[in-house]
Design a protein around this motif. Sequence first.
Motif, PDB file in Angstrom:
ATOM      1  N   GLY A   1       1.726   7.114  -6.542  1.00 48.72           N
ATOM      2  CA  GLY A   1       0.613   7.996  -6.869  1.00 48.72           C
ATOM      3  C   GLY A   1       0.865   9.426  -6.444  1.00 48.72           C
ATOM      4  O   GLY A   1       0.530  10.377  -7.159  1.00 48.72           O
ATOM      5  N   HIS A   2       1.460   9.601  -5.274  1.00 51.64           N
ATOM      6  CA  HIS A   2       1.766  10.943  -4.776  1.00 51.64           C
ATOM      7  C   HIS A   2       2.770  11.638  -5.700  1.00 51.64           C
ATOM      8  O   HIS A   2       2.594  12.823  -6.034  1.00 51.64           O
ATOM      9  CB  HIS A   2       2.319  10.839  -3.353  1.00 51.64           C
TER      10      HIS A   2
ATOM     11  N   GLU B   1      -5.162   9.084  -5.215  1.00 45.81           N
ATOM     12  CA  GLU B   1      -3.733   8.840  -5.066  1.00 45.81           C
ATOM     13  C   GLU B   1      -3.410   7.365  -5.320  1.00 45.81           C
ATOM     14  O   GLU B   1      -2.450   7.044  -6.010  1.00 45.81           O
ATOM     15  CB  GLU B   1      -3.287   9.244  -3.661  1.00 45.81           C
ATOM     16  N   TRP B   2      -4.231   6.468  -4.794  1.00 38.46           N
ATOM     17  CA  TRP B   2      -4.050   5.031  -5.012  1.00 38.46           C
ATOM     18  C   TRP B   2      -4.213   4.688  -6.495  1.00 38.46           C
ATOM     19  O   TRP B   2      -3.373   4.001  -7.076  1.00 38.46           O
ATOM     20  CB  TRP B   2      -5.044   4.247  -4.172  1.00 38.46           C
TER      21      TRP B   2
ATOM     22  N   GLY C   1      -0.848  22.168  -4.585  1.00 35.53           N
ATOM     23  CA  GLY C   1      -1.028  21.750  -5.972  1.00 35.53           C
ATOM     24  C   GLY C   1      -1.452  20.298  -6.070  1.00 35.53           C
ATOM     25  O   GLY C   1      -2.315  19.939  -6.881  1.00 35.53           O
ATOM     26  N   ILE C   2      -0.857  19.452  -5.232  1.00 37.70           N
ATOM     27  CA  ILE C   2      -1.230  18.034  -5.202  1.00 37.70           C
ATOM     28  C   ILE C   2      -2.671  17.885  -4.738  1.00 37.70           C
ATOM     29  O   ILE C   2      -3.446  17.118  -5.312  1.00 37.70           O
ATOM     30  CB  ILE C   2      -0.268  17.245  -4.298  1.00 37.70           C
ATOM     31  N   ASP C   3      -3.056  18.656  -3.708  1.00 38.48           N
ATOM     32  CA  ASP C   3      -4.438  18.602  -3.218  1.00 38.48           C
ATOM     33  C   ASP C   3      -5.425  19.066  -4.284  1.00 38.48           C
ATOM     34  O   ASP C   3      -6.494  18.472  -4.453  1.00 38.48           O
ATOM     35  CB  ASP C   3      -4.596  19.466  -1.964  1.00 38.48           C
ATOM     36  N   GLU C   4      -5.064  20.113  -5.005  1.00 37.54           N
ATOM     37  CA  GLU C   4      -5.945  20.633  -6.054  1.00 37.54           C
ATOM     38  C   GLU C   4      -6.087  19.630  -7.203  1.00 37.54           C
ATOM     39  O   GLU C   4      -7.197  19.380  -7.692  1.00 37.54           O
ATOM     40  CB  GLU C   4      -5.426  21.962  -6.575  1.00 37.54           C
TER      41      GLU C   4
ATOM     42  N   TRP D   1       0.836  -1.203   0.000  1.00 40.87           N
ATOM     43  CA  TRP D   1       0.000   0.000   0.000  1.00 40.87           C
ATOM     44  C   TRP D   1       0.870   1.252   0.000  1.00 40.87           C
ATOM     45  O   TRP D   1       0.614   2.195  -0.756  1.00 40.87           O
ATOM     46  CB  TRP D   1      -0.905   0.006   1.234  1.00 40.87           C
ATOM     47  N   TYR D   2       1.895   1.266   0.835  1.00 39.09           N
ATOM     48  CA  TYR D   2       2.768   2.436   0.932  1.00 39.09           C
ATOM     49  C   TYR D   2       3.469   2.707  -0.392  1.00 39.09           C
ATOM     50  O   TYR D   2       3.577   3.858  -0.819  1.00 39.09           O
ATOM     51  CB  TYR D   2       3.790   2.229   2.055  1.00 39.09           C
TER      52      TYR D   2
END
Length: 109
Positions: free
Chosen positions: A30-31, A72-73, A52-55, A23-24
Amino acid sequence: MKNYWKIGLGVAALLVVALFVGWYRVASIGHEALRDVATQANLCKTVGCSEGIDEASSYLAEEFGLSPRLVEWCVGVDTLSERTGSKGLVNRSWWINLLYEPCGDPILE
């Protein structure tokens, strides 16, 4: 009988650790992919580019009907599925299909 319990608990602990590491790894991929998307779209305003990642994640979540964390996954699995051969991973193998399960069916218009 006590040895069977110890062996069983050891196997269960190894399985939990392996699942967490998997998972990590996928979430990290993905991050990084979301960071690349945010950088290319000029959404980064700070060095870490968290906003920016959140948006980017929020936009993709809204677009595909997923939670931002699940985006993200799914982006991580998508990035992983593009890699072929070097680590014995065949494109769209049963393993990748299994990892795609939480993402659901893609929305086709």
